[in-house]
Motif scaffolding. Structure first.
Motif: not given
Length: 85
Positions: A31-44, A1-16
């Motif tokens: 979905p089939q998972l790799e060794e490590k995965a992150g989940v984007l959870i949106g607004p309520e 968990l971390r402070e909120p960041i903009h969606l595009e920034k989060a994806i750019d930071e973590y997708k690689s």
């Protein structure tokens, strides 16, 4: 968990670094998972149509969490349980 960041920034930071999944309201396979995965959870209120289109352009897989609208903290617990099945 971390402070909120903009969606595009989060994806750019973590997708690689890790596999990214998008939590969404509805039903579907886990979905089939790799060794490590992150989940984007949106607004309520849910992801916007534009955000859904953005996820499609990036080919990010969806993980269904519930047919009901969940609070963000509840969604995180439900996603964790789905991934451990």
């Amino acid at each position: 968990l971390r402070e909120p960041i903009h969606l595009e920034k989060a994806i750019d930071e973590y997708k690689s670094k890790i596999q990214l999944l998008v939590a969404h309201q509805g039903e579907g396979p886990t979905p089939q998972l790799e060794e490590k995965a992150g989940v984007l959870i949106g607004p309520e209120g849910g992801w916007s149509d534009g955000e859904h289109e953005y996820f499609k352009t990036l080919a990010l897989p969806l993980i269904s969490i519930s047919q009901f609208t969940l609070r963000a903290e509840t969604a995180a617990v439900v996603v964790s349980a789905r991934l451990l099945q």
